[in-house]
Design a protein around this motif. Structure first.
Motif, short mmCIF file in Angstrom:
data_model
loop_
_atom_site.label_atom_id
_atom_site.label_comp_id
_atom_site.label_asym_id
_atom_site.label_seq_id
_atom_site.Cartn_x
_atom_site.Cartn_y
_atom_site.Cartn_z
N TYR A 8 0.81 -1.22 0.00
CA TYR A 8 0.00 0.00 0.00
C TYR A 8 0.84 1.27 0.00
O TYR A 8 0.36 2.34 0.38
CB TYR A 8 -0.94 0.00 1.20
N ASP A 10 2.00 3.49 -2.26
CA ASP A 10 1.51 4.67 -2.98
C ASP A 10 0.27 5.26 -2.31
O ASP A 10 0.13 6.47 -2.21
CB ASP A 10 1.20 4.33 -4.44
N LYS A 11 -0.62 4.42 -1.85
CA LYS A 11 -1.84 4.88 -1.17
C LYS A 11 -1.48 5.58 0.14
O LYS A 11 -2.05 6.62 0.46
CB LYS A 11 -2.77 3.69 -0.93
N LYS A 13 1.36 7.12 0.89
CA LYS A 13 2.00 8.39 0.56
C LYS A 13 0.96 9.46 0.22
O LYS A 13 1.03 10.59 0.66
CB LYS A 13 2.96 8.22 -0.61
N GLU A 14 -0.01 9.08 -0.59
CA GLU A 14 -1.06 10.00 -1.03
C GLU A 14 -1.92 10.45 0.15
O GLU A 14 -2.22 11.63 0.30
CB GLU A 14 -1.92 9.29 -2.07
N GLU A 15 -2.31 9.52 0.99
CA GLU A 15 -3.19 9.83 2.12
C GLU A 15 -2.49 10.70 3.16
O GLU A 15 -3.12 11.56 3.78
CB GLU A 15 -3.72 8.55 2.76
N LYS A 17 -0.16 13.01 2.66
CA LYS A 17 -0.11 14.39 2.16
C LYS A 17 -1.50 15.03 2.21
O LYS A 17 -1.66 16.16 2.64
CB LYS A 17 0.44 14.42 0.74
N LYS A 18 -2.51 14.28 1.80
CA LYS A 18 -3.88 14.81 1.79
C LYS A 18 -4.35 15.13 3.22
O LYS A 18 -4.88 16.20 3.48
CB LYS A 18 -4.82 13.81 1.13
N ASP A 29 4.58 19.53 1.52
CA ASP A 29 4.93 18.85 0.29
C ASP A 29 6.22 18.06 0.52
O ASP A 29 7.04 18.43 1.36
CB ASP A 29 5.13 19.86 -0.84
N ASN A 32 9.28 12.38 -1.97
CA ASN A 32 9.11 10.93 -1.87
C ASN A 32 8.86 10.55 -0.41
O ASN A 32 9.35 11.21 0.50
CB ASN A 32 10.35 10.21 -2.39
#
Length: 91
Positions: A8, A10-11, A13-15, A17-18, A29, A32
């Motif tokens: 998981y 990528d998920k 990392k995305e979550e 930041k969000k 920001d 990586n």
């Protein structure tokens, strides 16, 4: 449990930041992110590379924090068994 950060990645990392940007007045920001149990075992470690945190108005163009790498570790055992979040500090 040890495979979860890889599957998981990528998920996660995305979550991160969000979620962070909804809770902060500034803008977070990073270039990586890596999630691993092996960096500071047995803690689950989050490494953010190319980390930048911009301040809020009227200083939104200023960088509040800039770092090559910043890491956070959470002791998963205490979270699961004691329902406590212990963040490890390494210098």
């Amino acid at each position: 449990m040890f495979i979860t950060p890889f599957v998981y990645s990528d998920k996660i990392k995305e979550e991160i930041k969000k979620y962070a940007n909804t809770k902060l007045n500034g803008e977070l920001d990073y270039s990586n992110a890596n999630v691993s149990f092996f960096h500071h075992f047995p803690s689950l470690t989050l490494d953010l590379n190319g980390f930048n945190l911009k301040d809020s108005a009227p200083y939104e163009k200023e960088k509040f924090i800039t770092a090559k790498e910043i890491s956070f570790g959470i002791n998963v055992r205490s979270l699961i068994f004691n329902k406590l979040i212990n963040i490890d500090q390494n210098q």
